[in-house]
Write a protein that holds these residues in place. Sequence first.
Motif, mmCIF file in Angstrom:
data_model
loop_
_atom_site.group_PDB
_atom_site.id
_atom_site.type_symbol
_atom_site.label_atom_id
_atom_site.label_comp_id
_atom_site.label_asym_id
_atom_site.label_seq_id
_atom_site.Cartn_x
_atom_site.Cartn_y
_atom_site.Cartn_z
ATOM 1 N N ARG A 162 -36.254 2.419 -18.220
ATOM 2 C CA ARG A 162 -35.904 1.046 -17.667
ATOM 3 C C ARG A 162 -36.061 -0.010 -19.104
ATOM 4 N NH1 ARG A 162 -38.225 1.413 -12.503
ATOM 5 N NH2 ARG A 162 -36.501 1.392 -10.724
ATOM 6 N N VAL A 163 -35.062 -0.839 -19.364
ATOM 7 C CA VAL A 163 -35.411 -1.905 -20.362
ATOM 8 C C VAL A 163 -36.076 -2.979 -19.566
ATOM 9 C CG1 VAL A 163 -34.129 -3.573 -21.456
ATOM 10 C CG2 VAL A 163 -32.965 -1.386 -21.374
ATOM 11 N N VAL A 164 -37.316 -3.448 -20.249
ATOM 12 C CA VAL A 164 -38.286 -4.094 -19.439
ATOM 13 C C VAL A 164 -38.612 -5.523 -20.356
ATOM 14 C CG1 VAL A 164 -39.490 -2.230 -18.561
ATOM 15 C CG2 VAL A 164 -40.212 -2.842 -20.961
ATOM 16 N N ASP A 165 -37.763 -5.648 -21.488
ATOM 17 C CA ASP A 165 -38.080 -6.746 -22.515
ATOM 18 C C ASP A 165 -36.960 -6.937 -23.448
ATOM 19 O OD1 ASP A 165 -39.812 -9.047 -22.920
ATOM 20 O OD2 ASP A 165 -39.946 -8.331 -24.987
ATOM 21 N N ARG A 166 -36.717 -7.958 -23.460
ATOM 22 C CA ARG A 166 -35.749 -8.381 -24.856
ATOM 23 C C ARG A 166 -36.049 -9.855 -25.571
ATOM 24 N NH1 ARG A 166 -31.910 -7.093 -20.309
ATOM 25 N NH2 ARG A 166 -30.638 -5.334 -21.015
ATOM 26 N N SER A 167 -37.442 -9.858 -26.127
ATOM 27 C CA SER A 167 -37.959 -10.836 -26.655
ATOM 28 C C SER A 167 -38.042 -10.451 -28.273
ATOM 29 C CB SER A 167 -39.296 -11.233 -26.062
ATOM 30 O OG SER A 167 -40.184 -10.215 -26.111
ATOM 31 N N ASP A 168 -38.338 -11.497 -28.867
ATOM 32 C CA ASP A 168 -38.515 -11.527 -30.363
ATOM 33 C C ASP A 168 -39.999 -10.600 -30.696
ATOM 34 O OD1 ASP A 168 -36.371 -12.817 -30.855
ATOM 35 O OD2 ASP A 168 -37.301 -14.573 -31.647
ATOM 36 N N ILE A 169 -40.158 -9.809 -31.752
ATOM 37 C CA ILE A 169 -41.091 -9.118 -31.720
ATOM 38 C C ILE A 169 -42.009 -9.526 -33.171
ATOM 39 C CG2 ILE A 169 -42.085 -6.694 -32.193
ATOM 40 C CD1 ILE A 169 -41.307 -7.500 -29.253
ATOM 41 N N GLU A 170 -43.091 -9.654 -33.191
ATOM 42 C CA GLU A 170 -43.719 -10.060 -34.417
ATOM 43 C C GLU A 170 -44.176 -8.659 -35.008
ATOM 44 O OE1 GLU A 170 -46.703 -13.117 -34.328
ATOM 45 O OE2 GLU A 170 -45.228 -14.594 -33.658
ATOM 46 N N THR A 171 -44.074 -8.163 -36.278
ATOM 47 C CA THR A 171 -44.865 -7.367 -36.932
ATOM 48 C C THR A 171 -44.980 -7.605 -38.446
ATOM 49 O OG1 THR A 171 -42.805 -6.425 -38.203
ATOM 50 C CG2 THR A 171 -42.839 -5.866 -36.028
ATOM 51 N N PRO A 172 -45.913 -6.500 -39.027
ATOM 52 C CA PRO A 172 -46.296 -7.112 -40.541
ATOM 53 C C PRO A 172 -45.283 -7.206 -41.343
ATOM 54 C CG PRO A 172 -47.871 -5.570 -39.729
ATOM 55 C CD PRO A 172 -46.844 -5.515 -38.634
ATOM 56 N N ALA A 173 -43.879 -6.589 -40.845
ATOM 57 C CA ALA A 173 -42.656 -6.593 -41.910
ATOM 58 C C ALA A 173 -41.858 -8.129 -41.608
ATOM 59 C CB ALA A 173 -41.794 -5.477 -41.534
ATOM 60 N N GLY A 174 -42.331 -8.631 -40.278
ATOM 61 C CA GLY A 174 -41.481 -10.059 -40.122
ATOM 62 C C GLY A 174 -41.276 -9.981 -38.754
ATOM 63 N N THR A 175 -40.611 -10.988 -38.073
ATOM 64 C CA THR A 175 -40.140 -11.047 -36.641
ATOM 65 C C THR A 175 -38.980 -10.855 -36.547
ATOM 66 O OG1 THR A 175 -42.068 -12.993 -36.653
ATOM 67 C CG2 THR A 175 -40.334 -12.809 -34.912
ATOM 68 N N PHE A 176 -38.548 -10.230 -35.363
ATOM 69 C CA PHE A 176 -37.138 -9.585 -35.214
ATOM 70 C C PHE A 176 -36.927 -9.598 -33.564
ATOM 71 C CE2 PHE A 176 -39.298 -7.234 -38.698
ATOM 72 C CZ PHE A 176 -38.198 -7.316 -39.676
ATOM 73 N N PRO A 177 -35.637 -9.784 -33.554
ATOM 74 C CA PRO A 177 -35.069 -9.638 -32.035
ATOM 75 C C PRO A 177 -35.155 -8.151 -31.564
ATOM 76 C CG PRO A 177 -33.374 -9.645 -33.505
ATOM 77 C CD PRO A 177 -34.181 -10.028 -34.382
ATOM 78 N N GLY A 178 -36.038 -7.997 -30.426
ATOM 79 C CA GLY A 178 -36.139 -6.619 -29.979
ATOM 80 C C GLY A 178 -35.802 -6.604 -28.506
ATOM 81 N N VAL A 179 -35.722 -5.218 -28.231
ATOM 82 C CA VAL A 179 -35.442 -4.825 -26.979
ATOM 83 C C VAL A 179 -36.443 -3.482 -26.534
ATOM 84 C CG1 VAL A 179 -33.405 -3.386 -27.614
ATOM 85 C CG2 VAL A 179 -33.902 -3.754 -25.207
ATOM 86 N N THR A 180 -37.124 -3.776 -25.482
ATOM 87 C CA THR A 180 -38.171 -2.659 -25.151
ATOM 88 C C THR A 180 -37.627 -1.859 -24.112
ATOM 89 O OG1 THR A 180 -39.958 -4.126 -26.102
ATOM 90 C CG2 THR A 180 -40.753 -2.268 -24.577
ATOM 91 N N VAL A 181 -37.786 -0.521 -23.964
ATOM 92 C CA VAL A 181 -37.419 0.398 -23.070
ATOM 93 C C VAL A 181 -38.772 1.331 -22.784
ATOM 94 C CG1 VAL A 181 -35.945 2.376 -22.565
ATOM 95 C CG2 VAL A 181 -35.367 0.688 -24.063
ATOM 96 N N ASP A 182 -38.970 1.189 -21.232
ATOM 97 C CA ASP A 182 -40.015 2.011 -20.765
ATOM 98 C C ASP A 182 -39.666 3.446 -20.260
ATOM 99 O OD1 ASP A 182 -42.211 2.913 -19.430
ATOM 100 O OD2 ASP A 182 -41.976 1.687 -17.676
ATOM 101 N N THR A 183 -40.171 4.377 -20.923
ATOM 102 C CA THR A 183 -39.781 5.774 -20.451
ATOM 103 C C THR A 183 -40.750 6.682 -19.778
ATOM 104 O OG1 THR A 183 -40.295 6.926 -22.432
ATOM 105 C CG2 THR A 183 -38.154 5.637 -22.471
#
Length: 240
Positions: A162-183
């Motif tokens: 299932r897709v569980v999130d579509r928020s911005d993601i902070e990483t050491p490389a920068g902040t990016f638009p993300g989509v998280t999938v739970d498998t």
Amino acid sequence: MSLNYRQAFKATAALALACWTSLALAAPTPFTAHYRLDISGWPDATITHQLSHLGNDLQTGDVWESDMRASIKVASGEERGRFQLDGDRVQALDYTSAYSLVGIGDDYHLDRSQLQALPDRQTALFDLSRKAPDARCASTQVSPCQLDYQNHKGKTEMLYYRVVDRSDIETPAGTFPGVTVDTWDPDKQGRHLYFTFHREIPGLLLKMRYVRDDEERSHLTLTDLTLAPSSAAPASTNGG
């Protein structure tokens, strides 16, 4: 190679797609990404993932290659999947992988004929990330989607997601638009892999978490990203 380490590395390079809406998909962008992989009971590992455009002509079509490599002091692993894009369709062409622990390991290969029905892990990872932003199974009120792909030995694997999130993601490389999938494996429901992809750059993994019995066992974090000069878009602090 230890089962725990091997499982964690293979988990970052898994999966195929099913149950998608038929919307226009984002165009690929070549990139080189570096990650830190933290595994319970193991030294931290470094992973490099490169998506390359190999060419576009009448004979081979639009061909891409996804190459993922992991290494620590005593172990290493590599997977490489080559695939062809035809509009929204992705066809796996060739797959190779190799694993080694203190000099002892195995090599694997799947050719085009073996990949006709189901993609390899690298091709499936790209395809899943490309279509995840618009996947229809994004609510617990909807049945989970089913994922089918081939592992390194050509064995069919199946997961629910299932897709569980579509928020911005902070990483050491920068902040990016993300989509998280739970498998998860329906036969092992206490084990979950959470993949977070870039919503606009197909194939680019931002982070990954492996959770077993509500305990995080491994964590993958993007530490550095280089996009192709012709299509590079700088990291943003506001997700754009």
